[in-house]
Design a protein around this motif. Structure first.
Motif, PDB file in Angstrom:
ATOM      1  N   THR A  92      64.243   6.468  -4.154  1.00  0.00           N
ATOM      2  CA  THR A  92      65.005   5.478  -3.133  1.00  0.00           C
ATOM      3  C   THR A  92      65.914   6.020  -2.404  1.00  0.00           C
ATOM      4  O   THR A  92      66.149   6.098  -1.374  1.00  0.00           O
ATOM      5  CB  THR A  92      65.818   4.456  -4.009  1.00  0.00           C
ATOM      6  N   ALA A  93      66.863   6.932  -3.231  1.00  0.00           N
ATOM      7  CA  ALA A  93      67.984   7.630  -2.458  1.00  0.00           C
ATOM      8  C   ALA A  93      67.402   8.727  -1.349  1.00  0.00           C
ATOM      9  O   ALA A  93      67.975   8.963  -0.496  1.00  0.00           O
ATOM     10  CB  ALA A  93      68.981   8.398  -3.610  1.00  0.00           C
ATOM     11  N   SER A 106      66.981   9.971  -6.964  1.00  0.00           N
ATOM     12  CA  SER A 106      65.836   9.075  -7.103  1.00  0.00           C
ATOM     13  C   SER A 106      65.005   9.140  -5.618  1.00  0.00           C
ATOM     14  O   SER A 106      65.317   9.494  -4.732  1.00  0.00           O
ATOM     15  CB  SER A 106      66.412   7.637  -7.313  1.00  0.00           C
ATOM     16  N   SER A 136      71.811   4.898  -2.833  1.00  0.00           N
ATOM     17  CA  SER A 136      71.050   3.814  -3.469  1.00  0.00           C
ATOM     18  C   SER A 136      71.693   2.464  -3.534  1.00  0.00           C
ATOM     19  O   SER A 136      71.703   1.729  -2.581  1.00  0.00           O
ATOM     20  CB  SER A 136      70.449   4.287  -4.918  1.00  0.00           C
ATOM     21  N   GLU A 188      73.786  10.041  -5.429  1.00  0.00           N
ATOM     22  CA  GLU A 188      73.029   8.826  -5.684  1.00  0.00           C
ATOM     23  C   GLU A 188      73.769   7.452  -5.455  1.00  0.00           C
ATOM     24  O   GLU A 188      73.139   6.448  -5.013  1.00  0.00           O
ATOM     25  CB  GLU A 188      72.561   8.912  -7.206  1.00  0.00           C
TER      26      GLU A 188
END
Length: 478
Positions: A327-328, A325, A292, A288
């Motif tokens: 985004t990740a 997430s 991110s 992560e």
């Protein structure tokens, strides 16, 4: 009769000369826009362990980690049936995937164990059991003459098995055998013996080259004994300190403490232009974090090393249980989409043939009765662009196809011999042309397609990053 032929020849030459002059300027030009579509292509991208029954990302590569202990429990007796089933080799081959293979003799684990067969330990036995911060295991003496002899014999068997049973399935071989995880380093600070000197390590390298003549070899670092064309695998992708260290070594060369030698690493500036770069994400940082808050640095490191594939340590992009997430996951797909090559046609030019020798030879044969019909040719020039991080490291053929009335079963093939995929690196392009009979190219209901073929299947297999109609990995140009 001869006078009449000469008169006809002179008249024809005058006519064709004028026609040729008038048509030289008649060049058809077509341009094609690139697309940012995500897709999985052969020989590149993310890869997972071949043992995974439900991969959590699309992939074209699988990773095969093979220990000597599981392969050869008794000398000369190989447990290939178990290994093939465990790694699902038939499944992956049938799905058109390729393998990345690493043969290992020392994998640190939670429990005390040995990754070499008991019979080999009985014949050598001069290594060291260890319990260090990496884990527990056994470090063989890689310089032992018996160990080396048996290793080279077994490696030949591995190469034979895959070649005879799976053809070109194994595309890349990461040179393992030496050190923890086959990464050519040992925890010498914990009292473990150094790896062998260059002369002995060269024996191991030569054994790999002999066992896998068609695969591309990769080494953990740029050791001086590696033959030209050997790539690099970076098993700590995303680790800034370790990756920058690797980049310095590739730029300057240097020493390796595990070998206890001053000069063992040679500089290989821009290695990715001629040899593959692979590896996996580091286990030392949370996925992560790398994808991110630290994505800018992660991407910078990936761009600097130009990998074609990463794995088996890769991000789980499944939304339901991947643990990352959005985004990740988005950034993970962005990385996957840029690994390796990304070819497209940027321009097509069709013009009248400029081969005067063939032109006048055809005229002469027609007028002297040696040829029933004079054939007019078109020169078809293709410009191929690479928007990826690296070239393809195998010269798969680039082919033009003439398809009549959408019948793809009877296509005519025109290989573009001058386009070498291995020579078209990041942000580079190349142009080459083929001659196609004009009556075929200009025939009614005939379309021109292009594709990149897998030599093993003879079928188009590569997706091109261009805005053009596609049928079975063939892209329509006009």
């Amino acid at each position: 009769m001869m006078k009449r032929s000469l008169l006809l020849l002179c008249s024809f030459l005058l006519f064709t000369g004028c026609a040729s002059t008038a048509s030289q300027a008649e060049t058809e030009r077509y341009t094609y826009q690139s697309v940012d579509t995500s897709f999985v292509n052969p020989l590149i991208g993310y890869m997972q362990n071949a043992e995974e029954t439900q991969p959590y990302t699309e992939m074209a590569l699988v990773y095969i980690d093979l220990t000597w202990r599981e392969l050869e429990p008794e000398r000369g007796i190989y447990d290939w049936d178990t290994i093939a089933a465990k790694n699902q080799l038939d499944r992956w081959r049938s799905e058109g995937k390729h393998g990345v293979l690493r043969f290992v003799c020392d994998v640190p684990g939670e429990e005390a164990h040995r990754d070499i067969p008991d019979w080999l330990y009985d014949e050598t036995g001069d290594g060291m059991d260890y319990d260090i911060d990496y884990g527990k295991g056994y470090c063989p003496n890689y310089a032992n003459a018996v160990f080396r002899q048996e290793h080279h014999r077994t490696l030949q068997e591995i190469g034979r098995y895959f070649s005879e049973n799976y053809g070109d399935f194994v595309a890349y071989v990461e040179l393992g055998s030496l050190g923890h995880w086959g990464e050519w380093h040992v925890k010498y600070s914990a009292g473990l013996p150094f790896l062998p000197k260059t002369e002995i390590r060269k024996e191991y390298v030569e054994a790999y080259a002999k066992a896998f003549p068609k695969a591309r070899l990769l080494s953990r670092r740029s050791y001086v004994e590696m033959p030209e064309g050997t790539g690099i695998y970076n098993d700590v992708t995303g680790d800034e300190e370790e990756t920058e260290r690797l980049l310095r070594e590739l730029a300057e060369g240097g020493a390796s403490h595990s070998m206890n030698e001053e000069y063992v690493l040679k500089p290989l500036h821009e290695i990715w232009k001629t040899a593959p770069v692979g590896g996996e994400f580091t286990s030392g940082l949370p996925m992560e974090e790398m994808l991110s808050q630290n994505m800018e640095k992660t991407w910078e490191l990936i761009e600097a090393t130009h990998p074609s594939f990463l794995g088996p340590k890769i991000p789980d992009v499944r939304a339901e249980d991947g643990g990352l997430s959005e985004t990740a996951r988005k950034n993970a797909r962005r990385i996957q989409n840029r690994l390796g090559y990304r070819y497209r046609v940027s321009e097509l030019q069709i013009s009248n043939e400029d081969n005067e020798e063939r032109l006048w030879t055809g005229v002469y044969k027609r007028l002297t009765g040696q040829e029933e019909a004079w054939r007019r040719y078109k020169q078809v020039a293709i410009t191929l662009q690479n928007d990826g991080l690296a070239p393809m490291y195998f010269d798969w053929p680039v082919v033009l196809y003439l398809v009549k009335e959408d019948d793809f079963t009877g296509t005519k093939r025109y290989p573009i011999e001058g386009l070498k995929l291995t020579e078209i690196s990041e942000n580079q392009s190349a142009t080459s042309a083929v001659q196609i009979p004009a009556e075929e190219l200009e025939a009614e209901n005939v379309a021109l397609y292009i594709g990149i073929e897998d030599p093993e299947t003879g079928e188009p297999a590569v997706q091109l990053a261009m805005d053009a109609p596609e049928v079975k990995r063939m892209y329509r140009l006009k």
